[in-house]
Design an enzyme around this catalytic site. Structure first.
Site, PDB file in Angstrom:
ATOM      1  N   GLY A 142      15.308   0.218  -0.398  1.00  0.00           N
ATOM      2  CA  GLY A 142      16.550   0.807   0.101  1.00  0.00           C
ATOM      3  C   GLY A 142      17.756  -0.120   0.006  1.00  0.00           C
ATOM      4  CG  HIS A 202       6.822   2.727   3.742  1.00  0.00           C
ATOM      5  ND1 HIS A 202       7.957   2.170   4.274  1.00  0.00           N
ATOM      6  CD2 HIS A 202       7.129   3.101   2.477  1.00  0.00           C
ATOM      7  CE1 HIS A 202       8.921   2.223   3.361  1.00  0.00           C
ATOM      8  NE2 HIS A 202       8.443   2.787   2.259  1.00  0.00           N
ATOM      9  CD  GLU A 217      11.546   2.791   5.260  1.00  0.00           C
ATOM     10  OE1 GLU A 217      11.084   3.944   5.368  1.00  0.00           O
ATOM     11  OE2 GLU A 217      12.325   2.447   4.345  1.00  0.00           O
ATOM     12  CG  ASN A 235       8.405   7.548   1.318  1.00  0.00           C
ATOM     13  OD1 ASN A 235       8.389   8.460   2.150  1.00  0.00           O
ATOM     14  ND2 ASN A 235       8.386   6.272   1.680  1.00  0.00           N
ATOM     15  CE  LYS A 258      11.889   5.330   2.123  1.00  0.00           C
ATOM     16  NZ  LYS A 258      12.505   4.030   2.019  1.00  0.00           N
TER      17      LYS A 258
HETATM   18  P1  PGA Z   1      13.714   3.111  -2.109  1.00  0.00           P
HETATM   19  O1  PGA Z   1      12.444   3.263  -1.168  1.00  0.00           O
HETATM   20  O2  PGA Z   1      13.361   3.680  -3.449  1.00  0.00           O
HETATM   21  O3  PGA Z   1      14.801   3.879  -1.415  1.00  0.00           O
HETATM   22  O4  PGA Z   1      14.026   1.645  -2.199  1.00  0.00           O
HETATM   23  C1  PGA Z   1      11.167   3.004  -1.653  1.00  0.00           C
HETATM   24  C2  PGA Z   1      10.164   3.182  -0.553  1.00  0.00           C
HETATM   25  O5  PGA Z   1      10.494   2.961   0.618  1.00  0.00           O
HETATM   26  O6  PGA Z   1       9.020   3.544  -0.788  1.00  0.00           O
END
Ligand code: PGA
Length: 254
Positions: A167, A86, A88, A8, A10
């Site tokens: 994250g 997701h 976010e 992902n 983003k």
């Molecule tokens: P991350 O993100 O690996 O940076 O923790 C995972 C995600 O948001 O799917």
């Protein structure tokens, strides 16, 4: 069985040149790459082994919806998967009702949905039982009225992503996430009994619906997650933007 690794990206990278470099380095079987919408079409011409995924979609297929990208538009590119719900996006105000509409619209056009669920830290600090209840509720609301869509095993995937692990560099433990993932599979099993696959031995049953773990997966912890039989793969954010790290995560299951 090979596990599925989903990248992902983003809102990264900044330029198409960087995206192209990254995608070429990540082009392996059993990998799904989810870049920003604007890179989807061109990357579809380049990829040979990996599949493409979108990071979101809308619930209508066409019309006056400024800024939205629809399931049929995505499907008409060579895109197989779509991430929905997701954390976010939930953080931007996306509700379970909106997520449910998106899932239904995406499934109807034949996209494979990766539904993200996961509890926040406030819930998790009360214990795993509270977290299970939270995730169970999300699944119930997000998958409302999807039973009659005759979902094929492959078309619905779940990513268990504890919000506090995304994250932050603080991944869940492999053992606890495996426990949560078996719980999710139990819920799916009772919801979609047709998705059961009987083992040759006839006793315990394994769902074909893949459930992935996501949240601070790195080359260091990938093996621990991917070696859990319940965990069918990983959803990788930050580490998927680093060619070497991502390659190590892909190789961690061997
Ligand atoms: P991350 O993100 O690996 O940076 O923790 C995972 C995600 O948001 O799917």
């Amino acid at each position: 069985m090979s596990k599925l690794i989903v990248a992902n990206w983003k809102a990264n990278p900044k330029t198409f040149t960087e995206a192209l470099k990254l995608v070429k380095a990540s082009d392996f079987e059993n990998v799904v790459i989810a870049p920003p919408y604007i890179y989807l079409q061109t990357l579809s011409w380049v990829l040979k082994k990996a599949a493409l995924g979108a990071q979101d979609t809308f619930w209508e297929n066409a019309g006056p919806y400024t800024g939205e990208v629809t399931p049929s538009q995505i499907k008409n590119l060579k895109v197989k998967y779509v991430i929905i719900g997701h954390s976010e996006r939930r953080g931007f105000g996306e509700t379970d009702e909106m997520i449910n509409k998106k899932i239904k619209a995406a499934l109807k056009v034949g996209l494979r949905v990766i539904l993200c669920v996961g509890e926040d830290w406030n819930t998790r600090r009360k214990g795993i039982a509270a977290a299970k209840q939270f995730v169970g509720n999300q699944l119930k609301k997000d998958l409302l009225e999807t039973k009659n869509l005759k979902i094929k095993n492959k078309n619905l995937l779940i990513a268990y992503e504890p919000v506090w692990a995304i994250g932050t560099g603080k991944a869940d433990s492999a053992k606890t996430s495996a426990e949560m993932i078996s719980y999710i599979k139990k819920i799916l099993d009772s919801r979609y009994p047709s998705s059961r696959a009987k083992l040759a031995t006839g006793h315990s049953q394994i769902l074909k619906t893949k459930v992935l773990y996501g949240g601070s997966v790195t080359p260091k912890n990938a093996k621990a997650f991917l070696s859990q039989p319940e965990i069918d793969g990983a959803l990788v954010g930050g580490a998927s933007l680093n060619q070497k790290e991502f390659r190590k995560i892909i190789n961690a299951q061997q």
